[in-house]
Design an enzyme around this catalytic site. Structure first.
Site, PDB file in Angstrom:
ATOM      1  N   ASN A  12       0.665  -1.168  -0.042  1.00  0.00           N
ATOM      2  CA  ASN A  12      -0.205  -0.011   0.015  1.00  0.00           C
ATOM      3  C   ASN A  12       0.932   1.320   0.198  1.00  0.00           C
ATOM      4  O   ASN A  12       0.775   2.201  -0.798  1.00  0.00           O
ATOM      5  CB  ASN A  12      -0.994   0.097   1.216  1.00  0.00           C
TER       6      ASN A  12
ATOM      7  N   ARG B 200      -4.634   1.836 -12.924  1.00  0.00           N
ATOM      8  CA  ARG B 200      -3.407   1.808 -12.533  1.00  0.00           C
ATOM      9  C   ARG B 200      -2.671   0.699 -11.954  1.00  0.00           C
ATOM     10  O   ARG B 200      -3.563  -0.358 -11.082  1.00  0.00           O
ATOM     11  CB  ARG B 200      -3.231   2.894 -11.362  1.00  0.00           C
TER      12      ARG B 200
ATOM     13  N   HIS C 187     -15.078   2.922 -14.950  1.00  0.00           N
ATOM     14  CA  HIS C 187     -14.815   2.250 -13.602  1.00  0.00           C
ATOM     15  C   HIS C 187     -16.215   1.566 -13.207  1.00  0.00           C
ATOM     16  O   HIS C 187     -16.205   0.902 -12.197  1.00  0.00           O
ATOM     17  CB  HIS C 187     -14.585   3.179 -12.552  1.00  0.00           C
TER      18      HIS C 187
ATOM     19  N   TYR D 259     -11.753  -9.713  -1.978  1.00  0.00           N
ATOM     20  CA  TYR D 259     -12.394  -8.510  -2.012  1.00  0.00           C
ATOM     21  C   TYR D 259     -13.949  -9.013  -1.617  1.00  0.00           C
ATOM     22  O   TYR D 259     -14.551  -9.640  -2.543  1.00  0.00           O
ATOM     23  CB  TYR D 259     -12.442  -7.877  -3.097  1.00  0.00           C
TER      24      TYR D 259
ATOM     25  N   ARG E 262     -13.795   2.187   4.557  1.00  0.00           N
ATOM     26  CA  ARG E 262     -12.691   1.360   4.838  1.00  0.00           C
ATOM     27  C   ARG E 262     -11.392   2.184   4.959  1.00  0.00           C
ATOM     28  O   ARG E 262     -10.569   2.129   5.578  1.00  0.00           O
ATOM     29  CB  ARG E 262     -12.552   0.239   3.668  1.00  0.00           C
TER      30      ARG E 262
ATOM     31  N   HIS F 271     -14.865  -4.080   0.065  1.00  0.00           N
ATOM     32  CA  HIS F 271     -14.748  -3.184  -1.191  1.00  0.00           C
ATOM     33  C   HIS F 271     -16.305  -2.715  -1.636  1.00  0.00           C
ATOM     34  O   HIS F 271     -16.404  -2.257  -2.769  1.00  0.00           O
ATOM     35  CB  HIS F 271     -14.168  -4.089  -2.392  1.00  0.00           C
TER      36      HIS F 271
END
Length: 687
Positions: free
Chosen positions: A49, A406, A436, A469, A565, A593
């Protein structure tokens, strides 16, 4: 319209809030109730991260500094140079904490007869094994750079780890070199067991053990090796070459990322000053970069792949993904969806339904068209192979694939090229907008009419991430919803035309206005003496416009519960500003998620699942879809699972003004949301 009073600072800075989220990940690594090997993996997630944070967010702030801008308007009232210094201070503290946690875990592993050894602790018993391993596997893969004052240092790879080697020669001169830690070889080398004990050595320490074999042509008196790592700006720069296709431009840009500007330099804090100064001058590291003294090992993200050694007792208990009640995996999925909507909640439910839907569409002679959006594909993707299969069978297949997802660009590029070769019509989003949204619609000939079937999701159509997820996927044959979704695909093709939608909410044209209307309805209800509440679950909220709107609702008396989150720029619980807002964050085994919006609507709740967080980029700069839930059973299911999450008092942290990640503790029955949601669906099946 009542405006909320402004607090001294109405928002928490986005970057600082993100670092506090990563601190929650680090808490999991420190938590002694988490199985030992899982704790190591959380350390890996924390490190990974942080790498991405520096490549993207720190790099963005650094560009603001270099442009000579203060950045206050972009950074929520904080000056850019001040923010860089705050980030570096927080990261140094977190890195120090992560090293202490790692040391503690290694001691605990010894109690379990698992020994992570370095080059000074190698047993004679293991010498021959390691010698052979080095000669056969490691030595052929090594890239060793001999440094010279007359030769320019080649660009070091982004986030690759290097051993900086210093040799003191017989004439007292210094010779420097860099060894790139090969990514093609597992970082953790499992050694043969001895006396019932497991031994692991890191590849870095294996290289230290064989330094003499690597540099034996140099007549040195002393030799030492310390790890360094450089992180580069991950922004993609596009060429204007009109002769190149969009795929070629993205592909070239991904390759050029390796030579982006450095933004972080991490080094072993025991390295000698002379070597450190030599390397920093060679690499052009300056004061605007984040310079982090670290421990002996970097790229701790590799701990995500720490070997399990067959020790299931040191791992989370595996759960078996469940079937959806009333939706068998045998027979036609279209037939079942035509009768009723169905919801998959991964990873509690099996992701196989998504693959089955596409495979059935690929084989069904009556299916004429398939349209799907793809954001991140798995390395080996059954989704992609099903779509290719459909094209081979003569279906008209349209794939809107996002080549700028990304860090997953290369996988998407590779699959895009395969799809193009098989005749799939590729759409590369909309200029200036990332696509997205997560959706699919097929058209099937039934009688003399075309009937639509499809699904809308909060997550990527990715078999790998579906195991870790949490995401909703709604399967539906609701012709009104699917007609709207089909219009989004039309927008991809003719994006000069803005369509109107009767059911779904879309970005970039309608999301803010639609959400404002839904919030205003709750404000109106409260002011009219009716109940009014909002319940939200998302990854992040950083849009100040949306934060201010929630402050307005809170000030009007609307009760707001939020499960966030990651980034939370909203400050809850402040009298006169946000006293009716509560926020928690859940970090546990699975990555939370899901995006879920619930608006009370005078006790006739309006419920949406969405691909959009409440961030400026999702509302204004991306194509997103929020889908209403009309099926009453599914609506209740979503409300139930939100309740379970909201009642978590094991893994939930309170997000308050200080964002100190205090665990929510109370005297109520122990609720660990992720375990309890699995049991909720298990009970549904049994009933």
């Amino acid at each position: 319209m009542t405006k909320p009073e402004k607090h001294n600072n109405s928002y928490i800075n986005r970057e600082v809030s993100w670092l506090q989220f990563n601190a929650r990940v680090l808490q999991e690594a420190a938590d002694e109730t988490v199985p030992l090997i899982e704790r190591l993996r959380f350390l890996g997630i924390f490190s990974n991260n942080l790498d991405e944070f520096f490549k993207v967010r720190y790099a963005t702030v650094k560009r603001i500094v270099q442009a000579g801008k203060g950045g206050k308007s972009e950074l929520g009232g904080m000056k850019s140079q001040e923010l860089l210094e705050i980030i570096t201070k927080i990261v140094i503290e977190q890195q120090s904490e992560s090293l202490e946690i790692l040391s503690n875990i290694k001691l605990k592993l010894r109690d379990e007869n698992i020994f992570v050894i370095d080059e000074t602790q190698i047993l004679d018993f293991h010498h021959d094994f390691l010698k052979n391993y080095f000669i056969q596997k490691v030595s052929p893969a090594l890239v060793t750079i001999i440094l010279n004052d007359l030769v320019q240092l080649p660009n070091l790879k982004d986030s690759a780890a290097y051993l900086a080697v210093r040799m003191v020669l017989k004439d007292d001169k210094k010779q420097y070199a860099l060894i790139e830690i090969p990514k093609s070889i597992n970082r953790f080398i499992e050694l043969p067991q001895k006396d019932g004990k497991d031994y692991i050595i890191m590849l870095d320490d294996l290289l230290r053990y064989f330094l003499n074999d690597i540099f034996n042509i140099f007549l040195y008196e002393r030799i030492s090796a310390h790890m360094i790592k450089i992180t580069r700006d991950a922004e993609l720069d596009f060429e204007s070459d009109l002769s190149k296709s969009f795929i070629e431009k993205i592909s070239d840009s991904v390759k050029h990322r390796e030579t982006g500007q450095p933004v972080r330099f991490v080094y072993d804090k025991t390295i000698d000053t002379e070597t450190l100064e030599y390397l920093m001058s060679k690499m052009g590291i300056d004061s605007a970069d984040s310079i982090i003294p670290g421990g002996r090992y970097h790229n701790r993200r590799d701990y995500m792949g720490f070997p399990s050694l067959g020790r299931q007792d040191l791992l989370y208990k595996k759960i078996t993904p469940l079937p959806v009640k009333g939706l068998p995996l045998e027979g036609s999925i279209f037939e079942e969806i035509s009768k009723k909507d169905h919801l998959i909640f991964a990873p509690y439910h099996t992701f196989s339904y998504v693959v089955k839907f596409l495979r059935e569409a690929a084989l069904d002679l009556n299916v004429k068209t398939i349209k799907i959006t793809i954001y991140r594909l798995a390395e080996i993707s059954h989704i992609a192979s099903s779509l290719i299969n459909a094209a081979i069978n003569g279906k008209s297949v349209t794939v809107s694939i996002e080549l700028q997802a990304r860090f997953d660009e290369q996988a998407n590029i590779d699959y895009a090229q395969q799809m193009e070769e098989e005749g799939i019509h590729l759409v590369f989003g909309v200029q200036g907008l990332k696509v997205h949204s997560k959706m699919c619609v097929i058209e099937r000939e039934e009688g003399k009419k075309l009937k639509r079937y499809g699904f809308v999701s909060t997550g990527n159509f990715n078999e790998s991430t579906a195991k870790i997820y949490t995401d909703y996927t709604l399967f539906t044959a609701n012709q009104s919803i699917l007609k709207d979704i089909n219009k989004v695909f039309s927008f991809f093709e003719t994006n000069y035309q803005i369509f109107k939608y009767k059911h779904i909410i879309t970005s970039p044209h309608y999301t803010q206005k639609a959400l404002f209307n839904l919030i205003d309805n709750e404000i109106y209800n409260v002011k009219s003496g009716k109940p009014g509440y909002i319940r939200l679950k998302m990854n992040s909220i950083s849009s100040y416009i949306m934060v201010d709107k929630l402050y307005e609702a809170s000030n009007a008396g609307v009760k707001i519960q939020m499960i966030v989150r990651g980034i939370c720029c909203l400050i809850p619980g402040i009298k006169g500003m946000s006293e009716n807002i509560e926020v928690i964050s859940i970090v546990d085994k699975f990555l939370e998620h899901t995006r879920l919006y619930v608006f009370g609507n005078n006790n006739l709740p309006k419920v949406y699942i969405s691909s959009a967080d409440w961030m400026t980029r999702n509302i204004d700069n991306r194509v997103e879809v929020s889908c209403p839930i009309y099926d009453e059973d599914i609506k209740q299911e979503l409300l139930d699972t939100f309740d379970i999450c909201w009642n978590d008092n094991v893994k939930a942290r309170l997000l308050n003004e200080s964002q100190n990640n205090e665990y929510r503790k109370n005297d109520k029955k122990k609720t660990r949301a992720q375990l309890d949601i699995y049991n909720y669906y298990l009970k549904k099946l049994k009933n």
